[in-house]
Enzyme design. Structure first.
Site, PDB file in Angstrom:
ATOM      1  N   PRO A   8       7.116   1.533 -10.397  1.00 59.14           N
ATOM      2  CA  PRO A   8       8.276   1.947  -9.607  1.00 59.14           C
ATOM      3  C   PRO A   8       8.356   1.242  -8.263  1.00 59.14           C
ATOM      4  CG  PRO A   8       6.629   3.696  -9.781  1.00 59.14           C
ATOM      5  CD  PRO A   8       5.986   2.425 -10.162  1.00 59.14           C
ATOM      6  N   GLU A   9       9.564   0.830  -7.944  1.00 63.63           N
ATOM      7  CA  GLU A   9       9.864   0.307  -6.622  1.00 63.63           C
ATOM      8  C   GLU A   9      10.784   1.327  -5.946  1.00 63.63           C
ATOM      9  OE1 GLU A   9      11.016  -3.861  -6.695  1.00 63.63           O
ATOM     10  OE2 GLU A   9      10.186  -4.094  -8.686  1.00 63.63           O
ATOM     11  N   ARG A  59      -2.815   3.044 -16.374  1.00 63.09           N
ATOM     12  CA  ARG A  59      -3.730   2.130 -15.673  1.00 63.09           C
ATOM     13  C   ARG A  59      -4.535   2.788 -14.555  1.00 63.09           C
ATOM     14  NH1 ARG A  59      -0.378  -3.399 -14.870  1.00 63.09           N
ATOM     15  NH2 ARG A  59      -2.300  -4.075 -13.899  1.00 63.09           N
ATOM     16  N   ARG A  78       6.099 -16.496  10.645  1.00 61.00           N
ATOM     17  CA  ARG A  78       5.370 -16.469   9.367  1.00 61.00           C
ATOM     18  C   ARG A  78       5.781 -17.602   8.455  1.00 61.00           C
ATOM     19  NH1 ARG A  78       3.186 -11.026   9.271  1.00 61.00           N
ATOM     20  NH2 ARG A  78       4.158  -9.966  11.004  1.00 61.00           N
TER      21      ARG A  78
END
Length: 259
Positions: free
Chosen positions: A2-3, A104, A140
Site C-alpha cells: 500500500p501507498e 512477508r 540533492r
DNA sequence: TATAATGTTAGACT
DNA sequence: AAGTCTAACATTAT
C-alpha cells in the site's frame, strides 16, 4: 503493497466503523510484531493517516500506528472467527474484528504516547508546493524518482505512483533532482496531487493483491500508464515502455515522452 | 532455479 | 557531516 491512496482508502473506511468502539481483545499471531500493551478496555477516538502509516488514536492519550509495508492487508470481519492464511494480528471490537494479513511479515504495529509521532514534511493530498519541492531538491543529486519516494521529504508516494507521476509530468526518472526547472517542479507537484487523488477516488490500485477493508479491489489499475507495462505500447506516443532499476526497485517509463 | 514484488533502514561508502 | 548506495528483512509467484 500500500501507498498513500491505499492507506487513505483503509483510513476512510475505518473512520466509519471504529471511533467510539472499545477494544475487547488483541491477539498477536506473529512474535515479530512485539508485545502490545495497554490497549484492551480502551476506546478508539479517531483514525488518521500519516503518510503510509495508519494511526488509531486511543483514549488515555495513546496512538497505535500500523504500517503495512509490502504485503500487509487489513480486513474487517463481522461475526464468526475467521481464519485466514498469514493472519498476524487480530483486534476485536463489539462491532466486529480487524485482522492484519501479512505474508512477508514486514508490517509493524506500535503503540506510543499521543503526540510523539513526528509531523510530516509534505503530504500530497493537502496539495504540494512546487516552490517547496524545488527548495528541498536544490542540493540533492539523487534521481528525481528516488526523491519522490523519500518518505522524509514527501510522505506517501511509493513505486507505482512515483512512476505514474513522472510519466504524467513528462520527466525522465533518472534526472538529478537538483536539475529540474521551476516549470518542471510545477508539473511534478500538480501531477502528484492529481495522480494520487484519482487513485484515492478509485480506492487504490489492484495489480496483484491489494484489497480494501471489505475485500474489494480498487480500480486505479485501469489508469496506469507505465507501471508494470515493460515492452507495451505507450498510449501517448506509440513507443515502447522501458523498465530500468533504480535504488533496487523497478522503474517503468516512456523514453520518448519523458525527457 | 533465479528473479522480482505497491517498503523501510542499518551500515558502508563518498 | 551529509548525501547516496546496497543489502537485508520473509515469503510468494512467475
Amino acid at each position: 503493497m500500500p501507498e498513500l491512496p491505499e492507506v487513505e482508502t483503509l483510513c476512510r473506511q475505518l473512520k466509519t466503523i471504529l471511533p467510539g468502539e472499545e477494544i475487547l481483545r488483541i491477539e498477536i499471531l506473529d512474535a515479530r510484531l512485539g508485545k502490545i500493551e495497554g490497549l484492551v478496555g480502551r476506546r478508539v477516538e479517531a483514525v488518521k493517516r500519516r503518510g503510509k502509516f495508519l494511526q488509531i488514536c486511543i483514549s488515555g492519550g495513546l496512538t497505535a500506528e500500523l504500517h503495512l509495508r509490502m504485503s500487509g492487508r487489513l480486513f474487517w470481519q463481522k461475526g464468526g472467527v475467521p481464519v485466514f492464511a498469514y493472519s498476524r494480528l487480530v483486534i476485536a471490537f463489539p462491532a466486529g474484528t480487524l485482522i492484519l494479513i501479512d505474508p512477508r511479515r514486514f508490517a509493524t504495529f506500535t503503540v506510543q504516547p499521543l503526540e510523539s509521532t513526528p509531523a510530516l514534511v509534505e503530504d500530497p493530498l493537502g496539495g504540494l508546493s512546487a516552490h517547496r519541492l524545488r527548495e528541498i531538491a536544490r542540493t540533492r543529486r539523487l534521481p528525481v524518482k528516488s526523491f519522490l519516494m523519500d518518505q522524509r521529504l514527501i510522505a506517501g508516494i511509493g513505486n507505482i505512483y512515483a512512476c505514474e507521476i513522472l510519466f504524467a509530468a513528462g520527466i525522465d526518472p533518472r534526472r538529478p533532482s537538483s536539475g529540474l526547472s521551476p516549470v518542471e517542479w510545477r508539473k511534478v507537484a500538480k501531477m502528484s496531487v492529481a495522480i494520487l487523488e484519482r487513485a484515492v477516488a478509485c480506492r487504490g490500485t489492484t495489480v496483484s493483491d491489494w484489497r480494501d477493508l471489505f475485500g474489494c479491489g480498487g480500480t486505479n489499475q485501469d489508469h496506469l500508464a507505465v507501471y508494470a507495462r515493460k515492452g507495451e505500447i505507450c498510449r501517448r506516443c506509440g513507443g515502447r515502455i522501458e523498465r530500468i532499476t533504480q535504488g533496487g526497485r523497478g522503474t517503468w517509463f516512456c523514453p520518448s515522452c519523458q525527457q
